[in-house]
Motif scaffolding. Structure first.
Motif, mmCIF file in Angstrom:
data_model
loop_
_atom_site.group_PDB
_atom_site.id
_atom_site.type_symbol
_atom_site.label_atom_id
_atom_site.label_comp_id
_atom_site.label_asym_id
_atom_site.label_seq_id
_atom_site.Cartn_x
_atom_site.Cartn_y
_atom_site.Cartn_z
ATOM 1 N N ILE A 202 0.835 -1.212 0.000
ATOM 2 C CA ILE A 202 0.000 0.000 0.000
ATOM 3 C C ILE A 202 0.864 1.254 0.000
ATOM 4 O O ILE A 202 0.605 2.214 -0.728
ATOM 5 C CB ILE A 202 -0.932 0.006 1.232
ATOM 6 N N SER A 203 1.901 1.281 0.851
ATOM 7 C CA SER A 203 2.760 2.474 0.939
ATOM 8 C C SER A 203 3.463 2.743 -0.383
ATOM 9 O O SER A 203 3.572 3.897 -0.821
ATOM 10 C CB SER A 203 3.772 2.318 2.078
ATOM 11 N N GLN A 204 3.912 1.683 -1.042
ATOM 12 C CA GLN A 204 4.583 1.852 -2.338
ATOM 13 C C GLN A 204 3.596 2.291 -3.413
ATOM 14 O O GLN A 204 3.884 3.184 -4.222
ATOM 15 C CB GLN A 204 5.263 0.535 -2.731
ATOM 16 N N LEU A 205 2.425 1.665 -3.411
ATOM 17 C CA LEU A 205 1.407 1.976 -4.420
ATOM 18 C C LEU A 205 0.898 3.404 -4.274
ATOM 19 O O LEU A 205 0.747 4.132 -5.260
ATOM 20 C CB LEU A 205 0.248 0.983 -4.289
ATOM 21 N N LEU A 206 0.655 3.820 -3.044
ATOM 22 C CA LEU A 206 0.128 5.154 -2.782
ATOM 23 C C LEU A 206 1.108 6.240 -3.222
ATOM 24 O O LEU A 206 0.715 7.255 -3.804
ATOM 25 C CB LEU A 206 -0.193 5.288 -1.293
ATOM 26 N N SER A 207 2.380 6.031 -2.949
ATOM 27 C CA SER A 207 3.377 7.029 -3.366
ATOM 28 C C SER A 207 3.534 7.042 -4.888
ATOM 29 O O SER A 207 3.727 8.085 -5.504
ATOM 30 C CB SER A 207 4.722 6.739 -2.695
ATOM 31 N N GLN A 208 3.426 5.862 -5.491
ATOM 32 C CA GLN A 208 3.549 5.759 -6.949
ATOM 33 C C GLN A 208 2.400 6.472 -7.655
ATOM 34 O O GLN A 208 2.608 7.180 -8.651
ATOM 35 C CB GLN A 208 3.561 4.282 -7.347
ATOM 36 N N LEU A 209 1.189 6.316 -7.144
ATOM 37 C CA LEU A 209 0.010 6.882 -7.792
ATOM 38 C C LEU A 209 -0.119 8.387 -7.587
ATOM 39 O O LEU A 209 -0.716 9.082 -8.404
ATOM 40 C CB LEU A 209 -1.256 6.191 -7.273
ATOM 41 N N THR A 210 0.413 8.899 -6.466
ATOM 42 C CA THR A 210 0.246 10.326 -6.158
ATOM 43 C C THR A 210 1.495 11.156 -6.410
ATOM 44 O O THR A 210 1.416 12.383 -6.517
ATOM 45 C CB THR A 210 -0.142 10.504 -4.673
ATOM 46 N N ASN A 211 2.658 10.505 -6.466
ATOM 47 C CA ASN A 211 3.956 11.197 -6.562
ATOM 48 C C ASN A 211 4.272 12.022 -5.314
ATOM 49 O O ASN A 211 5.055 12.966 -5.362
ATOM 50 C CB ASN A 211 4.023 12.100 -7.806
ATOM 51 N N ILE B 214 -7.440 12.642 -2.935
ATOM 52 C CA ILE B 214 -8.604 12.217 -2.143
ATOM 53 C C ILE B 214 -9.333 11.068 -2.829
ATOM 54 O O ILE B 214 -9.751 10.103 -2.176
ATOM 55 C CB ILE B 214 -9.544 13.409 -1.892
ATOM 56 N N SER B 215 -9.480 11.126 -4.153
ATOM 57 C CA SER B 215 -10.144 10.041 -4.875
ATOM 58 C C SER B 215 -9.371 8.738 -4.751
ATOM 59 O O SER B 215 -9.959 7.664 -4.554
ATOM 60 C CB SER B 215 -10.310 10.413 -6.352
ATOM 61 N N ILE B 216 -8.051 8.815 -4.841
ATOM 62 C CA ILE B 216 -7.219 7.620 -4.715
ATOM 63 C C ILE B 216 -7.312 7.053 -3.297
ATOM 64 O O ILE B 216 -7.456 5.836 -3.108
ATOM 65 C CB ILE B 216 -5.753 7.943 -5.080
ATOM 66 N N VAL B 217 -7.233 7.932 -2.306
ATOM 67 C CA VAL B 217 -7.294 7.490 -0.912
ATOM 68 C C VAL B 217 -8.646 6.845 -0.611
ATOM 69 O O VAL B 217 -8.718 5.794 0.048
ATOM 70 C CB VAL B 217 -7.031 8.678 0.043
ATOM 71 N N GLU B 218 -9.729 7.434 -1.087
ATOM 72 C CA GLU B 218 -11.070 6.863 -0.859
ATOM 73 C C GLU B 218 -11.184 5.472 -1.469
ATOM 74 O O GLU B 218 -11.695 4.536 -0.833
ATOM 75 C CB GLU B 218 -12.144 7.783 -1.444
ATOM 76 N N PHE B 219 -10.701 5.321 -2.685
ATOM 77 C CA PHE B 219 -10.810 4.013 -3.348
ATOM 78 C C PHE B 219 -9.917 2.983 -2.666
ATOM 79 O O PHE B 219 -10.326 1.828 -2.470
ATOM 80 C CB PHE B 219 -10.446 4.144 -4.828
ATOM 81 N N LEU B 220 -8.717 3.386 -2.288
ATOM 82 C CA LEU B 220 -7.812 2.467 -1.587
ATOM 83 C C LEU B 220 -8.394 2.012 -0.259
ATOM 84 O O LEU B 220 -8.214 0.863 0.149
ATOM 85 C CB LEU B 220 -6.455 3.132 -1.360
ATOM 86 N N THR B 221 -9.085 2.918 0.436
ATOM 87 C CA THR B 221 -9.726 2.552 1.700
ATOM 88 C C THR B 221 -10.700 1.402 1.494
ATOM 89 O O THR B 221 -10.713 0.422 2.247
ATOM 90 C CB THR B 221 -10.482 3.759 2.287
ATOM 91 N N MET B 222 -11.515 1.505 0.457
ATOM 92 C CA MET B 222 -12.506 0.471 0.170
ATOM 93 C C MET B 222 -11.839 -0.858 -0.210
ATOM 94 O O MET B 222 -12.192 -1.919 0.317
ATOM 95 C CB MET B 222 -13.408 0.934 -0.978
ATOM 96 N N VAL B 223 -10.839 -0.805 -1.083
ATOM 97 C CA VAL B 223 -10.194 -2.032 -1.543
ATOM 98 C C VAL B 223 -9.374 -2.677 -0.427
ATOM 99 O O VAL B 223 -9.355 -3.903 -0.286
ATOM 100 C CB VAL B 223 -9.298 -1.739 -2.775
ATOM 101 N N LEU B 224 -8.722 -1.859 0.388
ATOM 102 C CA LEU B 224 -7.927 -2.399 1.493
ATOM 103 C C LEU B 224 -8.829 -3.114 2.499
ATOM 104 O O LEU B 224 -8.473 -4.187 3.013
ATOM 105 C CB LEU B 224 -7.153 -1.274 2.184
ATOM 106 N N THR B 225 -9.997 -2.551 2.781
ATOM 107 C CA THR B 225 -10.939 -3.198 3.692
ATOM 108 C C THR B 225 -11.378 -4.549 3.136
ATOM 109 O O THR B 225 -11.439 -5.551 3.852
ATOM 110 C CB THR B 225 -12.164 -2.299 3.926
ATOM 111 N N GLU B 226 -11.650 -4.589 1.833
ATOM 112 C CA GLU B 226 -12.025 -5.852 1.188
ATOM 113 C C GLU B 226 -10.905 -6.878 1.322
ATOM 114 O O GLU B 226 -11.141 -8.043 1.657
ATOM 115 C CB GLU B 226 -12.310 -5.617 -0.301
#
Length: 344
Positions: free
Chosen positions: A111-120, A324-336
């Motif tokens: 998650i940490s790697q993906l989040l930094s990659q998607l947002t820069n 914010i859009s990326i964080v919201e979607f990641l929240t949902m997928v991470l919970t799943e």
């Protein structure tokens, strides 16, 4: 002086342009690039009003304007439109998280790697914290002649197991008896609720197994105490150095020093709300080293209970809508994903 619709449109245009370019924005730029239906002179007058209201500031004489902290806050709260994520990006996120990772801590690293990659920007992700977990079930299983598995299920659904060896063998009947006694007295209790009286009773009932009682209790205690060993994983720390706002060596040095402090990072992540997205801008952040930063955080849950937080740290000139859009979607997928990892 009120914030009318025209001022709102000019403020929004200026902020979007400044986020995209990093350069102070003048009235001519807004007039040329944004179809606001008013002249450059009118825009200039409105920008002067916005500066007087505290939404804009002028970095130096004869320069254009840039948003103030108040301007960014007004934009995020009142003007920002959500930015839908492309289906291709959603599929990429799902594929990365749902297919490749089967262990919780590895998932957090990804998650940490993906989040930094998607947002820069820089990502901060805490491992799950089961602060108020209580024992739900304990079971001992044979693995070999003198090897055993201890399975511990916590009330939030989290499952932990560990293997251990003994210099002798135990039959299934004995293992069931030990499991029964432990469940009888420890079910529903957190580590902090263990009482000497209860432990004494357990030790008495398992007197025949005193030879491995201490070892077993230490393993259970270690699992329950896992909550205190929560980590914060960072992704894309180097992204900070690529932001023009942090070209000042002193400024970036103090921020990098803060990112090395595990306890501070945990406090930073814990400072957000347990519900929805939290956006902290500039001096809204507690630490001085973050006064030129914005932090967007969200919590993730298991069985409806908050167990961790992740966030994105960047300059106040952040692409708020995108992040914010990326964080919201990641929240949902991470919970799943956590539900699958934990076997729900």
């Amino acid at each position: 002086m009120k914030m009318n619709e025209r001022k709102q449109r000019i403020l929004e245009a200026l902020i979007l342009d400044y986020i995209a370019t990093g350069d102070p924005v003048g009235s001519r730029t807004i007039a040329k690039k944004y179809d606001l239906g008013v002249s450059s002179a009118t825009i200039r007058n409105e920008m002067a009003d916005l500066e007087e209201l505290g939404f804009l500031k002028q970095p130096y004489t004869s320069a254009g304007r840039i948003p103030s902290q108040l301007g960014y806050r007004y934009y995020v709260d009142c003007l920002m439109e959500k930015q839908p994520l492309p289906s291709s990006l959603k599929n990429y996120i799902r594929a990365t998280l749902l297919e490749r990772v089967s262990e919780t801590e590895t998932l957090i690293q990804v998650i940490s790697q993906l989040l930094s990659q998607l947002t820069n920007y820089t990502a901060l992700v805490s491992t799950p914290m089961f602060t108020k977990n209580r024992l739900e079930h304990i079971q001992l299983l044979p693995l070999g002649s003198n090897k055993f598995v201890l399975v511990v299920i916590l009330d939030q659904g989290h499952v932990e197991h560990c293997t251990f060896e003994l210099p002798f063998s135990l039959g299934e009947t004995e293992l069931r008896h030990v499991s029964f006694v432990l469940n009888k007295y420890l079910r529903g209790l957190s580590l902090g609720e263990w009482q000497d009286g209860v432990l004494h009773v357990i030790k008495h009932e398992l007197a025949r197994h005193e030879h491995f009682y201490q070892q077993l209790m230490k393993l259970i205690e270690k699992i329950l105490a896992w909550e205190y060993n929560s980590k914060v994983y960072l992704g894309g720390t180097v992204n900070i150095l690529e932001q023009p706002e942090f070209s000042d060596v002193k400024k970036v040095k103090s921020l990098l020093a803060l990112l090395e402090e595990e306890k501070i990072l945990q406090e930073v992540l814990a400072s957000g709300s347990d519900v929805g997205i939290t956006v902290k801008i500039g001096k809204e952040n507690y630490y001085e080293a973050m006064e030129h930063c914005s932090l967007i955080t969200a919590t993730y849950k298991l069985k409806g209970k908050v167990i961790g937080t992740f966030g994105v740290l960047g300059p106040t000139r952040m692409e708020y809508a995108k992040v914010i859009s990326i964080v919201e979607f990641l929240t949902m997928v991470l919970t799943e994903k956590l539900c699958k990892v934990e076997g729900e």
